[in-house]
Enzyme design. Structure first.
Site, PDB file in Angstrom:
ATOM      1  CG  HIS A 188      -2.126  -0.913   0.891  1.00 25.87           C
ATOM      2  ND1 HIS A 188      -2.167  -2.206   1.323  1.00 25.87           N
ATOM      3  CD2 HIS A 188      -3.222  -0.740   0.125  1.00 25.87           C
ATOM      4  CE1 HIS A 188      -3.264  -2.771   0.873  1.00 25.87           C
ATOM      5  NE2 HIS A 188      -3.923  -1.915   0.142  1.00 25.87           N
ATOM      6  CD  GLU A 427     -10.144  -6.929  -2.125  1.00 28.41           C
ATOM      7  OE1 GLU A 427      -9.100  -6.361  -2.455  1.00 28.41           O
ATOM      8  OE2 GLU A 427     -10.883  -6.481  -1.230  1.00 28.41           O
ATOM      9  CG  ASP A 451      -5.732  -7.824  -1.401  1.00 29.22           C
ATOM     10  OD1 ASP A 451      -4.654  -8.168  -0.891  1.00 29.22           O
ATOM     11  OD2 ASP A 451      -6.375  -6.842  -1.026  1.00 29.22           O
ATOM     12  CB  CYS A 498     -10.330  -0.480  -8.498  1.00 33.16           C
ATOM     13  SG  CYS A 498     -10.643  -1.707  -7.229  1.00 33.16           S
TER      14      CYS A 498
END
Ligand code: PEP
Ligand code: MG
Length: 536
Positions: A188, A427, A451, A498
């Site tokens: 992240h 995900e 993920d 996304c």
């Protein structure tokens, strides 16, 4: 000049001085020393330097904010001359044979406790000052600057690792780029760098002694130059100019449709973590927000955001987007995204642990507060909501039930609310494989390839050692994406991506062939993706 090779996570160049960032708890280790006198002298030198720094700060503050406000630095300098304080440090070094950092930090803690327990308000107020001066000396001893004394010059941050919560709390205007030893391209922190348009490298063996040295990040080749020579500086400055020129050319993509030559249109949205990122979304002419990582609102702070605070953030994003879609993803905390006040227990396997929707379903009061804020903001724009880490139909039904109850409650209370659509993130391999069933429950799917790749390929996205095994174009991932799109469409769901793969220009054509309806990418990638689509 020194040269270090790492892995680039955002292809840009940064030139500037290094600021070495150390986590507080990492810097104060207890070590046994042998030469007590040398350690005491080391402390004395650091203390003297801290006093000099405080005198300089006092003078600067006196000019900028006046005598009264500057006085605190003078008080701090005096505290460092205090006999009791210094005697305590000396005593610890001598009797316990410990390093100066540890002796200073422990003395600071002891004095802090003693002062805070005093009745007198004046002494109580001095407790924080004691801790502050101790931090300053420890910072000098460990070759790093105190955070608040960075000055105003933008810097390249160097750190062993950066947690997302640390990155979001840094002043973005001051960050030219960052280099870390740990982390992976899909972590992240890396995603944040891309969202913020910041050149960054991972896998660089950073050292505290680099603090203050000139450096260049070459995000195209994954290289860090320390004390760059004139030729390198010139080459890299030229590259920066070329980037500016390319960005200027991409400007032509603004106000254009995201459409292929044969007329197939897709929606091109952007990912954000905070309402402040909306400016960059608008600047890059994204058609909406495809992923608002709401957990960053929680990570930026030390306590729970209230319903009202969240509402204001979502409302601001909705209003700034002026009628364009804003998809808010509910809290996806856990794994690498940790906030102490959640009180999450240590887990052996946090990526597959108690996180995201699992926390929300187990602690519905957190979930309900967030949903109230989202639905209330829905009255001010085109807000959609999506839920992360789904693995079963039952979860989705429970979520929908809660969402329904929250909306009914708001209506009963006469509070304006709205929500255009409800969707889920795909995900986990489980969600992809039962996407035919899930599609009957929701309005849309957004595929989280970060993920989905981690779980499908069994590659921890935080682990940089596995980078050579990680194939983002693995056929298993592409097959799952195709399946999800087909299953979604059969039930009338629109399907987007996304995850970071959405911005992979080598795959844009393949995604269009599969029938993707939407791509949501870092704001800085919007125009490049539009250009790629328009060439197809
Ligand atoms: C993903 O997993 O692809 C995703 C978009 O969510 P995050 O990166 O925040 O886990
Ligand atoms: Mg995810």
């Amino acid at each position: 000049m020194e040269k270090y090779e790492g892995r680039a996570i955002f292809q840009r160049v940064a030139i500037g001085r290094i600021w070495y960032y150390t986590k507080e708890e990492q810097s104060i280790k207890r070590c046994r020393i042998t030469d007590k006198e040398a350690e005491w002298q080391r402390y004395q030198r650091a203390r003297q330097q801290a006093v000099e720094e405080l005198k300089a700060l006092y003078e600067k503050a006196q000019k900028e904010v006046g005598e009264v406000n500057a006085a605190i630095f003078e008080v701090h300098a005096m505290m460092l001359e205090d006999d009791d304080y210094n005697a305590s440090v000396r005593n610890m070094i001598e009797s316990q044979e410990v390093n100066a950092e540890y002796a200073v930090a422990s003395t600071g803690d002891n004095f802090f406790r003693m002062f805070s327990e005093m009745e007198d308000d004046y002494f109580q107020a001095r407790a924080a000052d004691i801790r502050d001066i101790s931090d300053r000396v420890v910072a000098v001893l460990s070759h790093r600057e105190k955070k608040q004394d960075l000055g105003t010059e933008p810097v390249i941050i160097a750190a062993e690792d950066l947690a997302p919560s640390e990155t979001v709390q840094m002043d973005k205007d001051r960050m030219l780029g960052f280099v870390t030893e740990l982390g992976s391209a899909n972590s992240h922190t890396a995603i944040l760098a891309r969202t913020m348009n910041i050149p960054a490298l991972i896998g660089i063996p950073v050292k505290p002694e680099w603090n203050g040295r000139m450096a260049v990040i070459d995000g195209y080749h994954g290289i860090l130059y320390l004390d760059p020579d004139d030729k390198t500086l010139e080459q890299m400055s030229r590259r920066q100019q070329e980037d500016k020129e390319r960005a200027r050319l991409l400007e032509q993509m603004k106000n254009q449709e995201t459409v292929t030559r044969d007329g197939r249109k897709i929606h091109l949205y952007a990912n954000i973590g905070n309402p402040a990122d909306v400016a960059s979304v608008l600047e890059n002419d994204a058609e909406g927000i495809g992923l608002f990582r709401s957990e960053f609102l929680y990570l930026e702070r030390e306590s729970w955001p209230t319903e009202e605070e969240q509402f204001q953030s979502y409302k601001l994003a909705a209003e700034m987007m002026a009628g364009k879609k804003v998809i808010i993803r509910t809290l996806d905390i856990g794994a690498d995204k940790q906030a102490a006040y959640f009180g999450l227990e240590h887990e052996e396997n946090p990526a597959m642990g108690y996180r995201a929707i699992r926390i929300c379903l187990e602690q519905p009061e957190i979930f309900r507060t967030q949903l109230r804020a989202i639905f209330r903001a829905g009255a001010y724009g085109r807000i959609a909501v999506m839920y992360p880490m789904i693995t079963s139909v039952e979860e989705v039904r429970r979520i929908k039930q809660i969402a329904e109850e929250v909306q009914t409650e708001l209506r009963r209370q006469g509070i304006p609310c709205g929500c255009a659509e409800q969707g889920i993130m795909i995900e986990t391999p489980a969600a992809a494989l039962i996407s035919d069933l899930l599609a009957k429950e929701v309005d849309f799917f957004s595929i989280g390839t970060n993920d989905l790749s981690q779980y499908t390929l069994a590659i921890d996205r935080q682990n940089s050692r596995l980078d050579s095994f990680f194939d983002p174009h693995h056929p298993a991932i592409l097959r799952l994406i195709r399946t999800v799109i087909e299953n979604g469409h059969k039930e009338g769901c629109w399907v987007g991506i996304c995850g970071e793969l959405a911005a992979d220009l080598e795959l844009t054509e393949a995604f269009l062939d599969m029938g993707i309806d939407e791509l949501s990418v870092a704001p800085g990638m919007v125009l490049a993706v539009r250009e790629a689509v328009r060439k197809i």
